[in-house]
Design an enzyme around this catalytic site. Structure first.
Site, PDB file in Angstrom:
ATOM      1  N   CYS A   1       0.592  -1.143  -0.065  1.00  0.00           N
ATOM      2  CA  CYS A   1       0.066   0.090   0.020  1.00  0.00           C
ATOM      3  C   CYS A   1       0.892   1.148  -0.122  1.00  0.00           C
ATOM      4  CB  CYS A   1      -0.854   0.075   1.156  1.00  0.00           C
ATOM      5  SG  CYS A   1      -2.099  -1.132   1.387  1.00  0.00           S
TER       6      CYS A   1
ATOM      7  N   ARG B   1       3.934  -0.286  -4.928  1.00  0.00           N
ATOM      8  CA  ARG B   1       3.423  -0.724  -3.557  1.00  0.00           C
ATOM      9  C   ARG B   1       2.248  -1.676  -3.535  1.00  0.00           C
ATOM     10  NH1 ARG B   1       7.144   1.743   0.319  1.00  0.00           N
ATOM     11  NH2 ARG B   1       5.517   0.668   1.803  1.00  0.00           N
TER      12      ARG B   1
ATOM     13  N   TRP C   1      -3.071  -2.617  -1.697  1.00  0.00           N
ATOM     14  CA  TRP C   1      -2.733  -4.160  -1.846  1.00  0.00           C
ATOM     15  C   TRP C   1      -3.668  -4.855  -0.676  1.00  0.00           C
ATOM     16  CZ3 TRP C   1      -0.635  -8.225   0.660  1.00  0.00           C
ATOM     17  CH2 TRP C   1      -0.248  -9.590  -0.259  1.00  0.00           C
TER      18      TRP C   1
ATOM     19  N   ASN D   1      -1.401   2.084   5.838  1.00  0.00           N
ATOM     20  CA  ASN D   1      -0.656   1.128   5.154  1.00  0.00           C
ATOM     21  C   ASN D   1      -0.058   0.059   6.303  1.00  0.00           C
ATOM     22  OD1 ASN D   1       1.523  -0.588   3.718  1.00  0.00           O
ATOM     23  ND2 ASN D   1       2.995   1.075   4.139  1.00  0.00           N
ATOM     24  N   GLY D   2      -0.323  -1.141   6.540  1.00  0.00           N
ATOM     25  CA  GLY D   2       0.115  -2.082   7.330  1.00  0.00           C
ATOM     26  C   GLY D   2      -1.306  -3.115   7.574  1.00  0.00           C
TER      27      GLY D   2
ATOM     28  N   GLU E   1      17.313 -17.443  -9.159  1.00  0.00           N
ATOM     29  CA  GLU E   1      17.020 -16.112  -9.659  1.00  0.00           C
ATOM     30  C   GLU E   1      16.300 -16.096 -10.885  1.00  0.00           C
ATOM     31  OE1 GLU E   1      16.154 -13.669  -7.875  1.00  0.00           O
ATOM     32  OE2 GLU E   1      16.499 -11.897  -9.052  1.00  0.00           O
TER      33      GLU E   1
ATOM     34  N   LYS F   1      12.373 -14.792 -11.812  1.00  0.00           N
ATOM     35  CA  LYS F   1      12.306 -13.593 -12.504  1.00  0.00           C
ATOM     36  C   LYS F   1      11.222 -14.122 -13.685  1.00  0.00           C
ATOM     37  CE  LYS F   1      13.464 -11.070 -10.731  1.00  0.00           C
ATOM     38  NZ  LYS F   1      14.114 -10.916  -9.662  1.00  0.00           N
TER      39      LYS F   1
ATOM     40  N   GLU G   1       7.415 -14.680 -11.562  1.00  0.00           N
ATOM     41  CA  GLU G   1       6.904 -13.554 -11.210  1.00  0.00           C
ATOM     42  C   GLU G   1       6.364 -12.526 -12.180  1.00  0.00           C
ATOM     43  OE1 GLU G   1       9.016 -10.890  -8.533  1.00  0.00           O
ATOM     44  OE2 GLU G   1      10.797 -11.463  -9.503  1.00  0.00           O
TER      45      GLU G   1
ATOM     46  N   HIS H   1      17.871 -36.838  -9.374  1.00  0.00           N
ATOM     47  CA  HIS H   1      17.057 -37.108  -7.973  1.00  0.00           C
ATOM     48  C   HIS H   1      15.575 -36.813  -8.293  1.00  0.00           C
ATOM     49  CE1 HIS H   1      21.194 -38.221  -6.363  1.00  0.00           C
ATOM     50  NE2 HIS H   1      21.289 -37.023  -6.723  1.00  0.00           N
TER      51      HIS H   1
ATOM     52  N   LYS I   1       5.995  -4.601  -4.467  1.00  0.00           N
ATOM     53  CA  LYS I   1       7.356  -4.182  -4.305  1.00  0.00           C
ATOM     54  C   LYS I   1       7.852  -4.434  -2.765  1.00  0.00           C
ATOM     55  CE  LYS I   1      11.156  -2.957  -6.178  1.00  0.00           C
ATOM     56  NZ  LYS I   1      11.951  -4.158  -7.119  1.00  0.00           N
TER      57      LYS I   1
HETATM   58  O1  M6R Z   1      13.137  -5.451  -0.599  1.00  0.00           O
HETATM   59  P1  M6R Z   1      13.353  -6.733  -0.333  1.00  0.00           P
HETATM   60  O2  M6R Z   1      14.714  -7.247  -0.940  1.00  0.00           O
HETATM   61  O3  M6R Z   1      13.547  -7.215   1.243  1.00  0.00           O
HETATM   62  O4  M6R Z   1      12.162  -7.563  -0.827  1.00  0.00           O
HETATM   63  C1  M6R Z   1      12.407  -8.953  -0.910  1.00  0.00           C
HETATM   64  C2  M6R Z   1      11.641  -9.840  -2.025  1.00  0.00           C
HETATM   65  O5  M6R Z   1      10.215  -9.543  -1.436  1.00  0.00           O
HETATM   66  C3  M6R Z   1      11.889  -9.455  -3.279  1.00  0.00           C
HETATM   67  O6  M6R Z   1      13.179  -9.778  -3.455  1.00  0.00           O
HETATM   68  C4  M6R Z   1      10.956 -10.176  -4.340  1.00  0.00           C
HETATM   69  O7  M6R Z   1      11.191 -11.486  -4.233  1.00  0.00           O
HETATM   70  C5  M6R Z   1      11.068  -9.496  -5.478  1.00  0.00           C
HETATM   71  N1  M6R Z   1       9.786  -9.299  -6.362  1.00  0.00           N
HETATM   72  C6  M6R Z   1      11.938 -10.651  -6.351  1.00  0.00           C
HETATM   73  O8  M6R Z   1      12.111  -9.808  -7.917  1.00  0.00           O
END
Ligand code: M6R
Length: 612
Positions: free
Chosen positions: A2, A27, A74, A100-101, A485, A489, A492, A508, A607
């Site tokens: 948010c 956010r 959010w 927010n929270g 990673e 990517k 997501e 395995h 984010k």
């Molecule tokens: O702000 P942070 O690095 O603590 O965030 C951690 C994860 O939420 C963040 O890396 C998330 O996995 C990303 N969307 C990956 O691209």
């Protein structure tokens, strides 16, 4: 999660709030709303969808208020719809709030208020909070700020809030605990926002509110008090951020801009810290802790998502170079175990946003057990940066695309610097290796730029695999976290199911998935695992998998075995992830664009994950 924006001053609040909300859409982006105070009336406008939907709804309306609050959501409590969107009214509709929270004890407060006759329109915890504030305000007959403080003393959970009242024109009351809040201080005007991006084009003077602090704008003045009414003098800091860093600058998406920024951002994360010509390496924030690092029995690294992957890369670096025992933990698991931690442990918390709730909680836990905590954060002044004993900022610049790209390479760069500095102090690497690493690090930005020359080839490969249903990513050693990673990517932003594995784990189980429809991305750079990875490629090819291999420039063997190759420049093995991850970022970006996905704001994500 948010985003909140509020304004009081002489400008029209609505355009400024809408622009600010768009900047904060990373956010959360399932609904948005504004409350404006005009002609002694408090009006709320809310809409499911993106801020542009709200903007559309308000177009043509003559809304000239100079005070207002706005929110992009959010969803946590209640589905995304017009009613659950913020702001919310209090029971008598004389107060409104953005939040927010999460208010964890909202249900019991709500029950009490219902007994007193309060009627709730939404499913949110936020509406309960503003009703609660109103209830206390009416019952105590004190000031509104006192009512806010009394309510917050009863509340369990996290919040950044701004409250506006029809009875107090010109007044805004804000507070935070666990969720970020920045105050912009202009001339005869004030701004509140979840981060500084909505503020920087108006003022560079900001105050970061601390937990349990309440900021009150009254009669054109800002005062900050804690919940027990003790006043503190606002500490005004100068923002170093520039406006162009938060704009797309001609790119279609923030993500691709941020991918291409990496040759600069990696350089920025080393700037002033590293000089190979005289073998200089210094991280200001860690100066006083180098001995402690060198004496540590164990390093525990905590993070989530991409930051956790950067931690896995660091595990290889710290163990190999500094010969120290390392454990890498998902912050969300670590915080709920009963981990064995002592004063001799060093915890490194990695976070782009510096606001991730699980990482913050893991830090607090480790701190309570006496560990020394280092932060590797991107956002200056963030909660995690402030909760740690020491640390090093990554200096990647604002990362706005939800998929983390340049933050990952900046994190890996900074962690590499820490590992080398620690190894030097412990004497676990030779002078020659030390110098070699520094020289190679300085060349990384130009090598990353070289990978970008392959962008059109990667785009062609993306076109071929646009409608693949699954992907497997395989790597060994330092390229194993890179495989994870790459898979993250892809899933997501394109919503394709993708898995990352250590290449040797294939046999395995996952090898059962391989057939002629399965794309397999191999991280097969020339390093100490090269022969082994070649064997793994053969195993996949023998089962007709379609292999895309990331190889070192000039490789003669692998191109003859696989379906597609993408070359990256040779570098020191310890630095490989900094170049080998780049093609994977580009591949997922192009596939997502070709599938018509909202790359910067993928579904269900945000984010900054400030809820656990
Ligand atoms: O702000 P942070 O690095 O603590 O965030 C951690 C994860 O939420 C963040 O890396 C998330 O996995 C990303 N969307 C990956 O691209």
């Amino acid at each position: 999660m948010c985003g909140i924006v509020a304004y009081v001053g002489n400008r029209e609040a609505l355009p400024l709030i809408l622009k600010g909300l768009k900047r904060l859409e990373y956010r959360g982006y399932d609904s948005s709303g504004v409350a404006l105070l005009e002609d002694a009336k408090l009006n709320i406008y809310k809409k499911k969808g993106k801020v542009s939907d709200l903007e559309h709804e308000l177009a043509g309306k003559n809304l000239t208020a100079t005070i207002g609050i706005g929110h992009t959501r959010w969803a946590t409590h209640g589905e995304p719809n017009d009613v659950n969107a913020h702001p919310h009214f209090s029971n008598n509709r004389r107060l409104s709030i953005i939040h927010n929270g999460i208010i964890e004890n909202y249900a019991s407060i709500k029950q009490n208020l219902i007994k007193k006759g309060h009627v709730f329109l939404s499913d949110t915890d936020t509406e309960v909070l503003i009703h609660f504030i109103e209830d206390i305000h009416l019952a105590t007959a004190g000031s509104l700020e006192s009512a806010v403080k009394l309510a917050l003393k009863e509340v369990v959970g996290a919040y950044a809030i701004v409250v506006m009242s029809v009875d107090h024109p010109g007044q805004l009351i804000a507070a935070r605990k666990g969720s970020p809040l920045v105050i912009g201080v202009g001339e005869d005007e004030f701004f509140f926002a979840s981060d500084a991006t909505p503020i920087i084009e108006y003022t560079k003077d900001v105050v970061y509110l601390d937990d349990y602090e309440v900021a009150i704008i009254k009669d054109g003045k800002l005062s900050i008090q804690n919940l027990d009414n003790t006043e503190t003098i606002p500490y005004i800091q100068k923002l170093e951020m520039e406006l162009e860093t938060i704009e797309k600058g001609g790119y279609d998406h923030f993500m691709i801009k941020e991918i291409f920024e990496q040759s600069r951002s990696i350089g920025d994360s080393m700037r002033g810290r590293l000089r190979s010509e005289d073998a200089h390496l210094q991280l200001g924030g860690l100066n006083n802790y180098l001995d402690k690092l060198a004496e540590a029995d164990r390093i525990i690294i905590v993070g989530c998502g991409t930051s956790w992957h950067a931690g896995l890369v660091a595990e290889y670096l710290f163990e190999e170079l500094a010969r120290v025992n390392v454990e890498v933990e998902y912050a969300s698991e670590f915080r709920y175990r009963n981990p064995v931690i002592s004063e001799k442990d060093i915890v490194i918390a990695i976070s782009q946003s510096g606001e991730t709730a699980d990482t913050l909680a893991a830090i607090e836990l480790a701190k309570s057990k006496g560990a020394t905590i280092f932060g590797v954060c991107n956002v200056v002044g963030s909660s995690i940066a402030r909760a740690t004993h020491a640390g090093a900022y990554t200096h990647a610049g604002p990362e706005i695309g939800v998929a983390s790209t340049k933050a990952f390479t900046a994190q890996v760069t900074v962690l590499t610097l820490i590992a080398i500095a620690m190894a030097k102090r412990k004497g676990t690497i030779t002078e020659e290796t030390y110098r070699q690493l520094l020289i190679e690090l300085e060349h990384i930005p130009e090598k990353v730029a070289k990978v970008f020359e392959n962008a059109s080839k990667i785009k062609e490969i993306a076109f071929i695999f646009t409608y693949a249903r699954n992907f497997i990513y395989l790597g060994r050693g330092l390229n194993f976290p890179v495989a994870l990673e790459g898979a993250l990517k892809l899933k997501e932003i394109s919503y394709i199911h993708a898995e990352g594995y250590p290449a040797a784990e294939m046999k395995h189980g996952p090898i059962a998935l391989i057939d002629e429809d399965m794309p397999v991305v191999f991280l097969a750079t020339r390093d100490s695992s090269y022969e082994k990875i070649v064997s793994n490629i053969q195993e996949v090819k023998a089962r007709k998998g379609r292999v895309i291999a990331i190889v070192t420039e000039g490789d003669k063997l692998i191109p003859g075995m696989v379906d597609f190759v993408i070359e990256v420049p040779q570098t020191h093995e310890m630095l490989t992830p900094l170049v080998s991850v780049i093609p994977l970022q580009l591949l997922s970006y192009y596939i997502a664009v070709m599938r018509g996905r909202n790359v910067d704001q993928p579904r269900n994500l945000a984010k900054s994950v400030t809820v656990e």
